[in-house]
Design a protein around this motif. Structure first.
Motif, PDB file in Angstrom:
ATOM      1  N   LEU A 195       0.833  -1.204   0.000  1.00 59.56           N
ATOM      2  CA  LEU A 195       0.000   0.000   0.000  1.00 59.56           C
ATOM      3  C   LEU A 195       0.867   1.253   0.000  1.00 59.56           C
ATOM      4  CD1 LEU A 195      -2.535   1.784   0.414  1.00 59.56           C
ATOM      5  CD2 LEU A 195      -2.440   1.171   2.838  1.00 59.56           C
ATOM      6  N   ARG A 196       1.877   1.289   0.874  1.00 56.94           N
ATOM      7  CA  ARG A 196       2.762   2.455   0.945  1.00 56.94           C
ATOM      8  C   ARG A 196       3.448   2.693  -0.386  1.00 56.94           C
ATOM      9  NH1 ARG A 196       7.511   2.384   0.739  1.00 56.94           N
ATOM     10  NH2 ARG A 196       7.814   0.284   1.512  1.00 56.94           N
ATOM     11  N   ALA A 197       3.961   1.625  -1.011  1.00 57.28           N
ATOM     12  CA  ALA A 197       4.636   1.768  -2.304  1.00 57.28           C
ATOM     13  C   ALA A 197       3.668   2.277  -3.366  1.00 57.28           C
ATOM     14  CB  ALA A 197       5.236   0.424  -2.725  1.00 57.28           C
ATOM     15  N   PHE A 198       2.433   1.811  -3.342  1.00 56.44           N
ATOM     16  CA  PHE A 198       1.424   2.262  -4.305  1.00 56.44           C
ATOM     17  C   PHE A 198       1.168   3.762  -4.157  1.00 56.44           C
ATOM     18  CE2 PHE A 198      -3.080   3.160  -5.196  1.00 56.44           C
ATOM     19  CZ  PHE A 198      -3.129   2.826  -6.537  1.00 56.44           C
ATOM     20  N   VAL A 199       0.981   4.213  -2.922  1.00 54.26           N
ATOM     21  CA  VAL A 199       0.720   5.641  -2.693  1.00 54.26           C
ATOM     22  C   VAL A 199       1.927   6.475  -3.112  1.00 54.26           C
ATOM     23  CG1 VAL A 199       0.280   7.396  -0.925  1.00 54.26           C
ATOM     24  CG2 VAL A 199      -1.001   5.244  -0.892  1.00 54.26           C
ATOM     25  N   GLU A 200       3.108   6.061  -2.683  1.00 56.68           N
ATOM     26  CA  GLU A 200       4.313   6.846  -2.966  1.00 56.68           C
ATOM     27  C   GLU A 200       4.740   6.790  -4.435  1.00 56.68           C
ATOM     28  OE1 GLU A 200       7.289   5.406  -0.269  1.00 56.68           O
ATOM     29  OE2 GLU A 200       6.375   6.426   1.448  1.00 56.68           O
ATOM     30  N   ASN A 201       4.665   5.624  -5.034  1.00 61.27           N
ATOM     31  CA  ASN A 201       5.217   5.450  -6.384  1.00 61.27           C
ATOM     32  C   ASN A 201       4.201   5.596  -7.504  1.00 61.27           C
ATOM     33  OD1 ASN A 201       7.744   4.876  -5.245  1.00 61.27           O
ATOM     34  ND2 ASN A 201       7.195   2.731  -5.008  1.00 61.27           N
ATOM     35  N   ASP A 202       2.924   5.431  -7.184  1.00 58.45           N
ATOM     36  CA  ASP A 202       1.905   5.495  -8.232  1.00 58.45           C
ATOM     37  C   ASP A 202       1.011   6.721  -8.067  1.00 58.45           C
ATOM     38  OD1 ASP A 202       2.785   3.137  -9.498  1.00 58.45           O
ATOM     39  OD2 ASP A 202       1.628   1.909  -8.119  1.00 58.45           O
ATOM     40  N   LEU A 203       0.250   6.774  -6.993  1.00 59.61           N
ATOM     41  CA  LEU A 203      -0.723   7.872  -6.856  1.00 59.61           C
ATOM     42  C   LEU A 203      -0.074   9.244  -6.757  1.00 59.61           C
ATOM     43  CD1 LEU A 203      -3.608   6.626  -4.545  1.00 59.61           C
ATOM     44  CD2 LEU A 203      -3.597   6.959  -7.010  1.00 59.61           C
ATOM     45  N   ARG A 204       0.966   9.374  -5.955  1.00 58.88           N
ATOM     46  CA  ARG A 204       1.587  10.693  -5.781  1.00 58.88           C
ATOM     47  C   ARG A 204       2.272  11.191  -7.040  1.00 58.88           C
ATOM     48  NH1 ARG A 204       4.116  10.281   0.280  1.00 58.88           N
ATOM     49  NH2 ARG A 204       2.143  10.484   1.402  1.00 58.88           N
ATOM     50  N   ARG A 205       2.495  10.304  -7.983  1.00 60.63           N
ATOM     51  CA  ARG A 205       3.151  10.703  -9.234  1.00 60.63           C
ATOM     52  C   ARG A 205       2.162  11.039 -10.341  1.00 60.63           C
ATOM     53  NH1 ARG A 205       8.470   6.803  -9.325  1.00 60.63           N
ATOM     54  NH2 ARG A 205       9.283   7.621  -7.374  1.00 60.63           N
ATOM     55  N   VAL A 206       0.872  10.906 -10.048  1.00 61.66           N
ATOM     56  CA  VAL A 206      -0.138  11.252 -11.048  1.00 61.66           C
ATOM     57  C   VAL A 206      -0.339  12.761 -11.028  1.00 61.66           C
ATOM     58  CG1 VAL A 206      -2.557  11.012 -11.736  1.00 61.66           C
ATOM     59  CG2 VAL A 206      -1.295   9.022 -10.901  1.00 61.66           C
ATOM     60  N   SER A 207      -0.040  13.382 -12.129  1.00 60.49           N
ATOM     61  CA  SER A 207      -0.216  14.825 -12.241  1.00 60.49           C
ATOM     62  C   SER A 207      -1.688  15.181 -12.055  1.00 60.49           C
ATOM     63  CB  SER A 207       0.262  15.289 -13.614  1.00 60.49           C
ATOM     64  OG  SER A 207       0.070  16.677 -13.756  1.00 60.49           O
ATOM     65  N   GLY A 208      -1.942  16.134 -11.187  1.00 65.58           N
ATOM     66  CA  GLY A 208      -3.305  16.593 -10.968  1.00 65.58           C
ATOM     67  C   GLY A 208      -3.927  16.109  -9.672  1.00 65.58           C
ATOM     68  N   ILE A 209      -3.312  15.150  -8.993  1.00 63.37           N
ATOM     69  CA  ILE A 209      -3.834  14.707  -7.698  1.00 63.37           C
ATOM     70  C   ILE A 209      -3.161  15.543  -6.621  1.00 63.37           C
ATOM     71  CG2 ILE A 209      -3.967  12.827  -6.014  1.00 63.37           C
ATOM     72  CD1 ILE A 209      -4.260  10.886  -8.333  1.00 63.37           C
ATOM     73  N   ALA A 210      -3.982  16.276  -5.877  1.00 66.81           N
ATOM     74  CA  ALA A 210      -3.459  17.180  -4.864  1.00 66.81           C
ATOM     75  C   ALA A 210      -3.584  16.614  -3.451  1.00 66.81           C
ATOM     76  CB  ALA A 210      -4.186  18.522  -4.932  1.00 66.81           C
ATOM     77  N   GLY A 211      -4.509  15.708  -3.243  1.00 68.98           N
ATOM     78  CA  GLY A 211      -4.701  15.176  -1.901  1.00 68.98           C
ATOM     79  C   GLY A 211      -5.236  13.754  -1.944  1.00 68.98           C
ATOM     80  N   ILE A 212      -4.794  12.961  -0.960  1.00 66.53           N
ATOM     81  CA  ILE A 212      -5.207  11.561  -0.864  1.00 66.53           C
ATOM     82  C   ILE A 212      -5.618  11.301   0.583  1.00 66.53           C
ATOM     83  CG2 ILE A 212      -4.498   9.145  -1.103  1.00 66.53           C
ATOM     84  CD1 ILE A 212      -2.157  10.231  -2.906  1.00 66.53           C
ATOM     85  N   ARG A 213      -6.817  10.804   0.765  1.00 70.20           N
ATOM     86  CA  ARG A 213      -7.259  10.356   2.092  1.00 70.20           C
ATOM     87  C   ARG A 213      -7.520   8.860   1.978  1.00 70.20           C
ATOM     88  NH1 ARG A 213     -11.650  13.557   5.373  1.00 70.20           N
ATOM     89  NH2 ARG A 213      -9.932  15.014   5.335  1.00 70.20           N
ATOM     90  N   THR A 214      -6.820   8.078   2.788  1.00 70.17           N
ATOM     91  CA  THR A 214      -6.874   6.620   2.695  1.00 70.17           C
ATOM     92  C   THR A 214      -7.587   6.032   3.901  1.00 70.17           C
ATOM     93  OG1 THR A 214      -4.792   6.622   1.470  1.00 70.17           O
ATOM     94  CG2 THR A 214      -5.469   4.540   2.459  1.00 70.17           C
ATOM     95  N   PHE A 215      -8.485   5.097   3.628  1.00 74.19           N
ATOM     96  CA  PHE A 215      -9.210   4.366   4.662  1.00 74.19           C
ATOM     97  C   PHE A 215      -8.944   2.880   4.458  1.00 74.19           C
ATOM     98  CE2 PHE A 215     -11.480   8.231   3.740  1.00 74.19           C
ATOM     99  CZ  PHE A 215     -11.780   8.745   4.995  1.00 74.19           C
ATOM    100  N   LEU A 216      -8.540   2.188   5.521  1.00 71.11           N
ATOM    101  CA  LEU A 216      -8.333   0.746   5.433  1.00 71.11           C
ATOM    102  C   LEU A 216      -9.652   0.039   5.661  1.00 71.11           C
ATOM    103  CD1 LEU A 216      -4.966   0.320   7.356  1.00 71.11           C
ATOM    104  CD2 LEU A 216      -5.347   0.636   4.904  1.00 71.11           C
ATOM    105  N   VAL A 217      -9.919  -0.979   4.885  1.00 73.13           N
ATOM    106  CA  VAL A 217     -11.145  -1.759   4.992  1.00 73.13           C
ATOM    107  C   VAL A 217     -10.934  -2.832   6.051  1.00 73.13           C
ATOM    108  CG1 VAL A 217     -12.685  -3.331   3.759  1.00 73.13           C
ATOM    109  CG2 VAL A 217     -11.744  -1.318   2.588  1.00 73.13           C
ATOM    110  N   LEU A 218     -11.830  -2.881   7.050  1.00 73.24           N
ATOM    111  CA  LEU A 218     -11.737  -3.887   8.102  1.00 73.24           C
ATOM    112  C   LEU A 218     -12.539  -5.139   7.763  1.00 73.24           C
ATOM    113  CD1 LEU A 218     -12.016  -1.614  11.252  1.00 73.24           C
ATOM    114  CD2 LEU A 218      -9.946  -2.470  10.128  1.00 73.24           C
ATOM    115  N   ASN A 219     -13.738  -4.955   7.259  1.00 69.61           N
ATOM    116  CA  ASN A 219     -14.614  -6.058   6.865  1.00 69.61           C
ATOM    117  C   ASN A 219     -15.325  -5.658   5.589  1.00 69.61           C
ATOM    118  OD1 ASN A 219     -14.454  -7.889   9.294  1.00 69.61           O
ATOM    119  ND2 ASN A 219     -15.123  -5.998  10.280  1.00 69.61           N
ATOM    120  N   GLU A 220     -15.679  -6.654   4.784  1.00 65.62           N
ATOM    121  CA  GLU A 220     -16.390  -6.350   3.547  1.00 65.62           C
ATOM    122  C   GLU A 220     -17.280  -7.518   3.155  1.00 65.62           C
ATOM    123  OE1 GLU A 220     -13.869  -6.549  -0.097  1.00 65.62           O
ATOM    124  OE2 GLU A 220     -12.264  -6.890   1.337  1.00 65.62           O
ATOM    125  N   THR A 221     -18.308  -7.190   2.425  1.00 63.74           N
ATOM    126  CA  THR A 221     -19.169  -8.206   1.841  1.00 63.74           C
ATOM    127  C   THR A 221     -19.815  -7.623   0.597  1.00 63.74           C
ATOM    128  OG1 THR A 221     -20.860  -9.865   2.339  1.00 63.74           O
ATOM    129  CG2 THR A 221     -21.260  -7.652   3.164  1.00 63.74           C
TER     130      THR A 221
END
Length: 159
Positions: free
Chosen positions: A121-147
């Motif tokens: 996850l950290r590598a994705f945020v640092e190496n992928d999302l933060r390098r996309v031109s035009g993205i100014a802010g990222i708020r991340t929520f971890l999923v605890l349970n899903e269905t």
């Protein structure tokens, strides 16, 4: 694409195929309560009109090692007017992204992504999302349970 009329027979066939994309024709006939000829004709029509885009496998993400899911709310920078098309192709190229959408409201985009672990996850945020031109802010929520717990993603080789 023009809007396609989908009736109860089509919905029954689609539901049966979603449950088992390899369902035998006999099972599809039972599910829709129609003849084999009708099933073949309806499936051809659903494919030709693009309602059925592909027959695929639903994967338990935990079963293939993608045990960490995250929901990310993104803000576009205000330096210029950004369009969804400026970002969509980039999200398509990111194998971790299961879903991305353009939003109206406080945030501009949402991304649902799956990871092996916190380092991935950290590598994705640092190496992928933060390098996309035009993205100014990222708020991340971890999923605890899903269905339901299913995914069309498979893990890709470690970086």
């Amino acid at each position: 694409m023009p809007k396609v009329a989908v009736d109860d027979i089509d919905l029954a066939l689609l539901g049966a195929l979603q449950a088992d994309a390899r369902a035998p024709i006999a099972d599809l006939c039972k599910a829709a309560r129609v003849s084999r000829g009708t099933v073949y004709a309806r499936l051809a029509q659903l494919r030709d009109t693009g309602v059925i885009q592909s027959l695929t496998v639903s994967v338990d993400p935990y079963g293939v090692g993608l045990s960490l899911a995250a929901v990310m709310l993104l803000r576009a920078s205000t330096e210029k007017f950004w369009q969804w098309s400026d970002f969509a192709a980039k999200f398509d190229e990111m194998p971790e992204v299961e879903f991305a959408a353009d939003l109206a409201g406080e945030f501009d985009m949402i991304v649902v992504a799956r990871f092996r672990d916190a380092d991935h996850l950290r590598a994705f945020v640092e190496n992928d999302l933060r390098r996309v031109s035009g993205i100014a802010g990222i708020r991340t929520f971890l999923v605890l349970n899903e269905t339901p717990r299913r995914s069309w993603l498979l893990p890709h080789p470690k970086r």
